[in-house]
Design a protein around this motif. Structure first.
Motif, PDB file in Angstrom:
ATOM      1  N   ASN A  39       0.824  -1.202   0.000  1.00 36.23           N
ATOM      2  CA  ASN A  39       0.000   0.000   0.000  1.00 36.23           C
ATOM      3  C   ASN A  39       0.865   1.261   0.000  1.00 36.23           C
ATOM      4  N   VAL A  40       1.942   1.269   0.776  1.00 32.22           N
ATOM      5  CA  VAL A  40       2.828   2.438   0.832  1.00 32.22           C
ATOM      6  C   VAL A  40       3.482   2.672  -0.528  1.00 32.22           C
ATOM      7  N   THR A  41       3.882   1.611  -1.193  1.00 29.21           N
ATOM      8  CA  THR A  41       4.458   1.749  -2.540  1.00 29.21           C
ATOM      9  C   THR A  41       3.460   2.419  -3.479  1.00 29.21           C
ATOM     10  N   LYS A  42       2.222   1.978  -3.434  1.00 29.49           N
ATOM     11  CA  LYS A  42       1.165   2.562  -4.256  1.00 29.49           C
ATOM     12  C   LYS A  42       0.944   4.026  -3.882  1.00 29.49           C
ATOM     13  N   LEU A  43       0.875   4.317  -2.583  1.00 31.33           N
ATOM     14  CA  LEU A  43       0.610   5.674  -2.125  1.00 31.33           C
ATOM     15  C   LEU A  43       1.768   6.617  -2.427  1.00 31.33           C
ATOM     16  N   CYS A  44       2.981   6.110  -2.434  1.00 34.03           N
ATOM     17  CA  CYS A  44       4.139   6.933  -2.824  1.00 34.03           C
ATOM     18  C   CYS A  44       4.092   7.247  -4.315  1.00 34.03           C
ATOM     19  N   THR A  45       3.705   6.269  -5.119  1.00 39.99           N
ATOM     20  CA  THR A  45       3.581   6.476  -6.562  1.00 39.99           C
ATOM     21  C   THR A  45       2.518   7.537  -6.861  1.00 39.99           C
ATOM     22  N   LEU A  46       1.431   7.515  -6.086  1.00 40.71           N
ATOM     23  CA  LEU A  46       0.347   8.481  -6.268  1.00 40.71           C
ATOM     24  C   LEU A  46       0.614   9.805  -5.545  1.00 40.71           C
ATOM     25  N   GLU A  47       1.737   9.904  -4.854  1.00 40.26           N
ATOM     26  CA  GLU A  47       2.190  11.099  -4.130  1.00 40.26           C
ATOM     27  C   GLU A  47       1.327  11.455  -2.923  1.00 40.26           C
ATOM     28  N   TYR A  48       0.689  10.459  -2.313  1.00 43.50           N
ATOM     29  CA  TYR A  48      -0.013  10.680  -1.053  1.00 43.50           C
ATOM     30  C   TYR A  48       0.962  10.569   0.114  1.00 43.50           C
ATOM     31  N   LEU A  49       2.023   9.801  -0.044  1.00 43.75           N
ATOM     32  CA  LEU A  49       3.078   9.671   0.951  1.00 43.75           C
ATOM     33  C   LEU A  49       4.417   9.899   0.269  1.00 43.75           C
ATOM     34  N   THR A  50       5.388  10.401   1.017  1.00 41.56           N
ATOM     35  CA  THR A  50       6.751  10.524   0.513  1.00 41.56           C
ATOM     36  C   THR A  50       7.714  10.030   1.585  1.00 41.56           C
ATOM     37  N   LYS A  51       8.806   9.466   1.131  1.00 38.14           N
ATOM     38  CA  LYS A  51       9.837   8.991   2.053  1.00 38.14           C
ATOM     39  C   LYS A  51      10.579  10.198   2.620  1.00 38.14           C
ATOM     40  N   ILE A  52      10.833  10.163   3.912  1.00 38.35           N
ATOM     41  CA  ILE A  52      11.579  11.241   4.549  1.00 38.35           C
ATOM     42  C   ILE A  52      13.054  11.052   4.193  1.00 38.35           C
ATOM     43  N   PRO A  53      13.673  12.044   3.557  1.00 34.48           N
ATOM     44  CA  PRO A  53      15.077  11.907   3.141  1.00 34.48           C
ATOM     45  C   PRO A  53      15.994  11.633   4.333  1.00 34.48           C
ATOM     46  N   GLY A  54      16.965  10.781   4.100  1.00 38.03           N
ATOM     47  CA  GLY A  54      17.952  10.483   5.126  1.00 38.03           C
ATOM     48  C   GLY A  54      17.579   9.342   6.048  1.00 38.03           C
ATOM     49  N   THR A  55      16.349   8.840   5.955  1.00 41.12           N
ATOM     50  CA  THR A  55      15.971   7.706   6.806  1.00 41.12           C
ATOM     51  C   THR A  55      16.293   6.410   6.092  1.00 41.12           C
ATOM     52  N   LYS A  56      16.797   5.478   6.835  1.00 41.46           N
ATOM     53  CA  LYS A  56      17.129   4.168   6.278  1.00 41.46           C
ATOM     54  C   LYS A  56      16.301   3.124   6.986  1.00 41.46           C
ATOM     55  N   SER A  57      16.632   1.900   6.809  1.00 43.11           N
ATOM     56  CA  SER A  57      15.844   0.781   7.298  1.00 43.11           C
ATOM     57  C   SER A  57      15.558   0.875   8.792  1.00 43.11           C
ATOM     58  N   PRO A  58      14.333   0.998   9.233  1.00 42.28           N
ATOM     59  CA  PRO A  58      13.132   1.177   8.404  1.00 42.28           C
ATOM     60  C   PRO A  58      12.956   2.640   8.001  1.00 42.28           C
ATOM     61  N   ALA A  59      12.593   2.836   6.762  1.00 40.49           N
ATOM     62  CA  ALA A  59      12.396   4.190   6.240  1.00 40.49           C
ATOM     63  C   ALA A  59      11.156   4.809   6.867  1.00 40.49           C
ATOM     64  N   MET A  60      11.204   6.106   7.038  1.00 42.30           N
ATOM     65  CA  MET A  60      10.074   6.850   7.590  1.00 42.30           C
ATOM     66  C   MET A  60       9.364   7.563   6.441  1.00 42.30           C
TER      67      MET A  60
END
Length: 74
Positions: A39-60
């Motif tokens: 779901n997060v992958t889909k929501l990132c593609t649709l720009e509803y969520l974005t990964k916080i830069p600089g966060t690694k496993s687990p990404a925020m």
């Protein structure tokens, strides 16, 4: 144009909009981590969520531009 998100998408966005990771969100909502990841992958593609830069496993993740645009339109 507003996309129709299902209830799971909406719950995940609400849980993650202020900065959360997939494992914690899955635990909080009672979903499988793989399901939340998909779901997060889909929501990132649709720009509803974005990964916080600089966060690694687990990404925020945080709310994305489309999320804010739709909140303003309401």
């Amino acid at each position: 144009m507003t996309l129709r998100l299902n209830e799971r998408d909406k719950r995940i966005i609400e849980a993650m909009k202020d900065g959360a990771c997939i494992p914690n969100t899955a635990r909080l909502l009672g979903y499988a981590q793989r399901s939340v990841y998909n779901n997060v992958t889909k929501l990132c593609t649709l720009e509803y969520l974005t990964k916080i830069p600089g966060t690694k496993s687990p990404a925020m993740y945080k709310a994305g531009p489309r999320y804010y645009a739709e909140m303003e339109a309401r």
